[in-house]
Design a protein around this motif. Sequence first.
Motif, mmCIF file in Angstrom:
data_model
loop_
_atom_site.group_PDB
_atom_site.id
_atom_site.type_symbol
_atom_site.label_atom_id
_atom_site.label_comp_id
_atom_site.label_asym_id
_atom_site.label_seq_id
_atom_site.Cartn_x
_atom_site.Cartn_y
_atom_site.Cartn_z
ATOM 1 N N MET A 1 0.852 -1.157 0.000
ATOM 2 C CA MET A 1 0.000 0.000 0.000
ATOM 3 C C MET A 1 0.902 1.226 0.000
ATOM 4 O O MET A 1 1.846 1.316 0.771
ATOM 5 C CB MET A 1 -0.887 -0.049 1.252
ATOM 6 N N SER A 2 0.602 2.177 -0.855
ATOM 7 C CA SER A 2 1.421 3.379 -0.919
ATOM 8 C C SER A 2 1.186 4.247 0.313
ATOM 9 O O SER A 2 0.151 4.152 0.985
ATOM 10 C CB SER A 2 1.092 4.174 -2.185
ATOM 11 N N ASP A 3 2.142 5.124 0.594
ATOM 12 C CA ASP A 3 1.995 6.045 1.726
ATOM 13 C C ASP A 3 0.770 6.940 1.531
ATOM 14 O O ASP A 3 0.052 7.228 2.492
ATOM 15 C CB ASP A 3 3.244 6.912 1.881
ATOM 16 N N GLN A 4 0.534 7.360 0.303
ATOM 17 C CA GLN A 4 -0.610 8.229 0.024
ATOM 18 C C GLN A 4 -1.931 7.509 0.331
ATOM 19 O O GLN A 4 -2.823 8.077 0.959
ATOM 20 C CB GLN A 4 -0.586 8.682 -1.440
ATOM 21 N N THR A 5 -2.044 6.264 -0.085
ATOM 22 C CA THR A 5 -3.262 5.491 0.190
ATOM 23 C C THR A 5 -3.431 5.288 1.689
ATOM 24 O O THR A 5 -4.533 5.446 2.228
ATOM 25 C CB THR A 5 -3.214 4.138 -0.531
ATOM 26 N N TRP A 6 -2.337 4.967 2.374
ATOM 27 C CA TRP A 6 -2.404 4.769 3.830
ATOM 28 C C TRP A 6 -2.865 6.061 4.519
ATOM 29 O O TRP A 6 -3.711 6.026 5.408
ATOM 30 C CB TRP A 6 -1.052 4.318 4.360
ATOM 31 N N ARG A 8 -4.645 8.534 3.255
ATOM 32 C CA ARG A 8 -6.069 8.778 2.966
ATOM 33 C C ARG A 8 -6.959 7.844 3.772
ATOM 34 O O ARG A 8 -8.017 8.231 4.253
ATOM 35 C CB ARG A 8 -6.349 8.598 1.475
ATOM 36 N N LEU A 9 -6.538 6.608 3.904
ATOM 37 C CA LEU A 9 -7.329 5.619 4.628
ATOM 38 C C LEU A 9 -7.413 5.950 6.115
ATOM 39 O O LEU A 9 -8.489 5.926 6.706
ATOM 40 C CB LEU A 9 -6.716 4.223 4.434
ATOM 41 N N THR A 10 -6.286 6.300 6.712
ATOM 42 C CA THR A 10 -6.256 6.538 8.156
ATOM 43 C C THR A 10 -6.743 7.935 8.536
ATOM 44 O O THR A 10 -7.201 8.134 9.652
ATOM 45 C CB THR A 10 -4.847 6.317 8.727
ATOM 46 N N SER A 14 -13.108 5.611 10.501
ATOM 47 C CA SER A 14 -14.178 5.664 11.495
ATOM 48 C C SER A 14 -14.787 4.278 11.640
ATOM 49 O O SER A 14 -14.506 3.383 10.855
ATOM 50 C CB SER A 14 -15.259 6.646 11.048
ATOM 51 N N GLY A 15 -15.628 4.136 12.648
ATOM 52 C CA GLY A 15 -16.334 2.878 12.817
ATOM 53 C C GLY A 15 -17.179 2.552 11.607
ATOM 54 O O GLY A 15 -17.312 1.388 11.225
ATOM 55 N N HIS A 16 -17.726 3.591 10.962
ATOM 56 C CA HIS A 16 -18.536 3.385 9.760
ATOM 57 C C HIS A 16 -17.690 2.810 8.628
ATOM 58 O O HIS A 16 -18.101 1.887 7.932
ATOM 59 C CB HIS A 16 -19.192 4.700 9.335
ATOM 60 N N ARG A 17 -16.500 3.357 8.440
ATOM 61 C CA ARG A 17 -15.618 2.842 7.381
ATOM 62 C C ARG A 17 -15.202 1.404 7.657
ATOM 63 O O ARG A 17 -15.139 0.580 6.753
ATOM 64 C CB ARG A 17 -14.375 3.709 7.241
ATOM 65 N N VAL A 89 -5.764 -3.683 11.261
ATOM 66 C CA VAL A 89 -4.521 -2.923 11.443
ATOM 67 C C VAL A 89 -4.818 -1.431 11.597
ATOM 68 O O VAL A 89 -4.241 -0.763 12.461
ATOM 69 C CB VAL A 89 -3.542 -3.194 10.275
ATOM 70 N N VAL A 90 -5.718 -0.901 10.781
ATOM 71 C CA VAL A 90 -6.032 0.528 10.895
ATOM 72 C C VAL A 90 -6.710 0.810 12.236
ATOM 73 O O VAL A 90 -6.397 1.816 12.884
ATOM 74 C CB VAL A 90 -6.894 1.018 9.713
ATOM 75 N N CYS A 91 -7.607 -0.041 12.670
ATOM 76 C CA CYS A 91 -8.231 0.159 13.984
ATOM 77 C C CYS A 91 -7.181 0.179 15.088
ATOM 78 O O CYS A 91 -7.220 1.039 15.976
ATOM 79 C CB CYS A 91 -9.279 -0.920 14.263
ATOM 80 N N VAL A 92 -6.230 -0.750 15.043
ATOM 81 C CA VAL A 92 -5.165 -0.782 16.044
ATOM 82 C C VAL A 92 -4.315 0.486 15.943
ATOM 83 O O VAL A 92 -3.992 1.108 16.957
ATOM 84 C CB VAL A 92 -4.304 -2.060 15.894
#
Length: 136
Positions: A1-6, A8-10, A14-17, A89-92
């Motif tokens: 995963m690129s840094d840019q994607t990471w 944007r994702l983080t 949210s809980g919804h995502r 991983v993103v939640c953590v």
Amino acid sequence: MSDQTWQRLTRSWSGHRCSALAKLARTILDAQDRLREGLVEVTDRTLRLLNRSSVERQFAAELVKRLPLPAVGENLIAAARGLQVTGIVVCVAESRRLTECACFTDVVRVEGQAKVKSLITAGMADWAGLGTLDAR
């Protein structure tokens, strides 16, 4: 995963995502199960048309259930598992409690704690391997 994607994702996690990611992964995994059920049904109907006995049809059904799906099925499973691991991983990383992580709770609810451990271990190994690909 690129840094840019990471990023944007983080940035807007949210809980919804996480719930949306968990639902998408579960939909993919359920579709794989429905594909296998469809193959069993087609096999059974074909053997009925050929006037095969119930024991032959039962044997064939059990065989079809155990056969690996074509590569497309394996790729779908890998994609779904990747979505689940990403959500966890993103939640953590966002310091969310795992009991509030939809990806984590879905895997535990449907497949158990052992599957979570194996997914995370495999996911981390895969991500480490991806880093070596970028270095080439």
